[in-house]
Design a protein around this motif. Sequence first.
Motif, PDB file in Angstrom:
ATOM      1  N   ARG A 199      -9.413   2.995  -8.404  1.00 11.64           N
ATOM      2  CA  ARG A 199     -10.544   3.919  -8.253  1.00 11.64           C
ATOM      3  C   ARG A 199     -11.096   3.793  -6.845  1.00 11.64           C
ATOM      4  NH1 ARG A 199     -13.855   1.815 -13.097  1.00 11.64           N
ATOM      5  NH2 ARG A 199     -12.095   1.746 -14.501  1.00 11.64           N
ATOM      6  N   GLU A 200     -11.925   4.743  -6.489  1.00 13.63           N
ATOM      7  CA  GLU A 200     -12.507   4.766  -5.151  1.00 13.63           C
ATOM      8  C   GLU A 200     -13.146   3.422  -4.787  1.00 13.63           C
ATOM      9  OE1 GLU A 200     -15.943   7.180  -2.793  1.00 13.63           O
ATOM     10  OE2 GLU A 200     -14.718   8.287  -4.232  1.00 13.63           O
ATOM     11  N   GLY A 201     -12.766   2.907  -3.634  1.00  7.87           N
ATOM     12  CA  GLY A 201     -13.326   1.651  -3.131  1.00  7.87           C
ATOM     13  C   GLY A 201     -12.658   0.399  -3.669  1.00  7.87           C
ATOM     14  N   ARG A 202     -11.782   0.550  -4.631  1.00  9.22           N
ATOM     15  CA  ARG A 202     -11.076  -0.603  -5.202  1.00  9.22           C
ATOM     16  C   ARG A 202      -9.653  -0.619  -4.665  1.00  9.22           C
ATOM     17  NH1 ARG A 202     -13.060  -1.566 -11.152  1.00  9.22           N
ATOM     18  NH2 ARG A 202     -15.177  -0.830 -10.924  1.00  9.22           N
ATOM     19  N   ARG A 203      -9.122  -1.831  -4.532  1.00 10.31           N
ATOM     20  CA  ARG A 203      -7.724  -1.920  -4.130  1.00 10.31           C
ATOM     21  C   ARG A 203      -7.156  -3.286  -4.460  1.00 10.31           C
ATOM     22  NH1 ARG A 203      -7.834  -2.823   2.344  1.00 10.31           N
ATOM     23  NH2 ARG A 203      -5.589  -2.732   2.127  1.00 10.31           N
ATOM     24  N   SER A 258       1.445   4.400  -3.069  1.00 10.26           N
ATOM     25  CA  SER A 258       1.457   5.842  -2.816  1.00 10.26           C
ATOM     26  C   SER A 258       2.748   6.484  -3.316  1.00 10.26           C
ATOM     27  CB  SER A 258       1.300   6.124  -1.324  1.00 10.26           C
ATOM     28  OG  SER A 258       0.048   5.679  -0.876  1.00 10.26           O
ATOM     29  N   ASP A 276      -5.978   2.597 -13.574  1.00 19.51           N
ATOM     30  CA  ASP A 276      -7.129   3.168 -12.873  1.00 19.51           C
ATOM     31  C   ASP A 276      -8.123   2.111 -12.403  1.00 19.51           C
ATOM     32  OD1 ASP A 276      -8.484   5.521 -11.979  1.00 19.51           O
ATOM     33  OD2 ASP A 276      -9.926   5.222 -13.616  1.00 19.51           O
ATOM     34  N   PRO A 305     -15.736  -2.976  -4.477  1.00 16.40           N
ATOM     35  CA  PRO A 305     -16.837  -2.669  -3.565  1.00 16.40           C
ATOM     36  C   PRO A 305     -17.997  -3.646  -3.744  1.00 16.40           C
ATOM     37  CG  PRO A 305     -16.131  -0.694  -4.761  1.00 16.40           C
ATOM     38  CD  PRO A 305     -15.428  -1.865  -5.372  1.00 16.40           C
ATOM     39  N   GLU A 350       0.843  -1.199   0.000  1.00 18.62           N
ATOM     40  CA  GLU A 350       0.000   0.000   0.000  1.00 18.62           C
ATOM     41  C   GLU A 350       0.879   1.252   0.000  1.00 18.62           C
ATOM     42  OE1 GLU A 350      -3.484   0.419   0.093  1.00 18.62           O
ATOM     43  OE2 GLU A 350      -3.771  -1.739  -0.167  1.00 18.62           O
TER      44      GLU A 350
END
Length: 141
Positions: free
Chosen positions: A62-66, A47, A58, A84, A43
């Motif tokens: 994206r938001e909620g994905r990892r 960053s 992407d 998500p 993680e």
Amino acid sequence: MPRDYKDLIDRVGAVLIDESLCLFEPGGREGYTDLGVLIEERESSWSRFAEVGVELPDQYFREGRRLVAFAAVEANYFFWKVLPGVPADQWGVVIVDAELEDWLEYDMTATECIYKLLGGQIELEQFEGLFDGPEHAYRPL
């Protein structure tokens, strides 16, 4: 964590397969085998890569994905693709090569991916010759 991986790790713990494939476990006996440490390190790497301008796909960030790491062959990492609303037992696998050039996505569980890799049904240039034999050795870490 998906049930299949929990079951595998409950049986074998953190292991090194064919002196190449490292499977990590929650709360690993050694810091370098701890799944939580691996996840945190990866993680942090995402960053740092983004800060220096490395373009990351992407669809994974994206938001909620990892992407959540669970195994490695040298600097090539195996991740669960977390989306998500998708239950852990339905997470697919993404293998990312050390140079961040190949992002190989598989619609299968972690244990199925490991099984197919060791059985020769998944062949990757980065792993050429590592898992060729009919027998595989593993040792606890």
